[in-house]
Design an enzyme around this catalytic site. Sequence first.
Site, PDB file in Angstrom:
ATOM      1  N   HIS A   1      26.388  22.918  41.602  1.00  0.00           N
ATOM      2  CA  HIS A   1      26.707  21.986  40.520  1.00  0.00           C
ATOM      3  C   HIS A   1      28.104  22.248  39.950  1.00  0.00           C
ATOM      4  O   HIS A   1      28.732  21.341  39.387  1.00  0.00           O
ATOM      5  CB  HIS A   1      25.655  22.110  39.414  1.00  0.00           C
ATOM      6  CG  HIS A   1      25.489  20.878  38.587  1.00  0.00           C
ATOM      7  ND1 HIS A   1      26.533  20.034  38.282  1.00  0.00           N
ATOM      8  CD2 HIS A   1      24.398  20.337  37.980  1.00  0.00           C
ATOM      9  CE1 HIS A   1      26.097  19.038  37.532  1.00  0.00           C
ATOM     10  NE2 HIS A   1      24.809  19.196  37.336  1.00  0.00           N
TER      11      HIS A   1
ATOM     12  N   ASP B   1      24.078   4.719  52.378  1.00  0.00           N
ATOM     13  CA  ASP B   1      23.619   4.121  53.640  1.00  0.00           C
ATOM     14  C   ASP B   1      24.428   4.703  54.795  1.00  0.00           C
ATOM     15  O   ASP B   1      25.621   4.425  54.944  1.00  0.00           O
ATOM     16  CB  ASP B   1      23.783   2.604  53.565  1.00  0.00           C
ATOM     17  CG  ASP B   1      23.411   1.899  54.857  1.00  0.00           C
ATOM     18  OD1 ASP B   1      22.911   2.568  55.792  1.00  0.00           O
ATOM     19  OD2 ASP B   1      23.642   0.679  54.949  1.00  0.00           O
TER      20      ASP B   1
END
Length: 471
Positions: A168, A389
């Site tokens: 993170h 995608d």
Amino acid sequence: MSVARALTTLSIRRGERELVAPARPTPYEFKVLSDIDDQEVLRFYRSGAFFYRGDASKSGIDPAKVIKSAISEALVHYYPLAGRFRELQPTRKLVVECTGEGVVFVEADADVRMDDFGDSLAPPVPCYDELLPEPECATAVVVDRPLLFVQVTRLRCGGFVFGFQICHCIADGQGIVQFLTALTEFARGVPDAPTVRPVWQRELLTASWPPAITHDHAEYAPLPDPGKDVVSSSDAFSQHTFFFGHREIEALRSQAPPALRSAASRFDLIGAFMWRCRAAALRYEPDELVRLHMFVNGRVRNRSRHRLPRGYYGNSFAFAAACAPAGQLCRRPLGEALRLLLEAKARAEQEGYVQSVAGFNAARRRPAFPKARTYLISDMTQAGMLGVDFGWGRPVYGGPATIILATFHLEGRNEAGEVGVIVPTRLPVLALERLKVEVAKGLTVTAGPTATEPADNSKSALVPAHAIAKL
């Protein structure tokens, strides 16, 4: 909404762990993290999982090989991710040594189909421990380790699961989606990828010296009696996913005071509502202070001279904090919790607030993040996760793989197919059952006396977040 868990065990055949390096030579240099990146609370690996169905037009194409090649290309542009964190002593300041060593990549196969995962995927996703390359943990050693771990698990139906864990400290949610979007562009052969060029420029959120602290930051101050909490890591926990569609949102909006109805977003309404319900379910003592923490995106909220450039992928958020005695929070109408939430957001959205957080963290040497009696929420409905995608179409599910620190608001559907917001929640077993009752009860309340300001003077008992540090 009950989340189907059709799959409870999964047998995975993993290949050897590999290091995927940038496809071409990259600069060797040291890059210093910002004082927003370099917070103790961010020293862990944030996980995600994306589930894709098979595509007949992709027959014979191995998604693992496509994604592995895309990672190598993307790392040419995001080359700090191929390096390793080092600590500068004695301050423990994190820097990236851009070594070009690469990120961990694992290919795997599972003898199951996409439908075996159930109809309603939400974190924690089924069998996440098998679909992620590393054991999941709320804290982790991040120095001298790869910054990104990826596993692509092929399914029997031709679909696959893309699981990852990224430190993170190197990127926030929007930065992670930006990197993943770059991966998908290389996987799909998009010309001139990445279309959004990565920007480092962490000095924009690095404190000057001496650090300038221009705002109060009670969000980092522990509540009184921080060791006194009703939730313990030794408790037996359970998960449930709550769904908020049009009907539920309108039920909440009808309970808000007229002056706040137009100002409150879905996230605001759900966040304030779940904060109250959670406090009631956990049965805090009436005088115990309970807090709500929210992520406020600095890219959106910073104005004028503090605007961050397009392509910045570092952490750029601040925590907005609201606080109230549990008894007052639960007894008073939803509008009061909503007012506290909106006021907290307004404070954190002030110009220069994120820069002040950077100064505060630098001056205090990365203060500990308070967790006791604190409900941490994050809006991911606009993060673009369902747009990731690789060429196999939109994911069936894309988002966090597990629930650890924060409660995420995510895009989702109920069993009837209605689009709305899902709120996966993890609590001790008995408290979770009480929370279900509180949520159901709260959603049946119609507009009436609860939508107005209270007639008594008990508002003064509510504690502004900026006053916590003075208690």
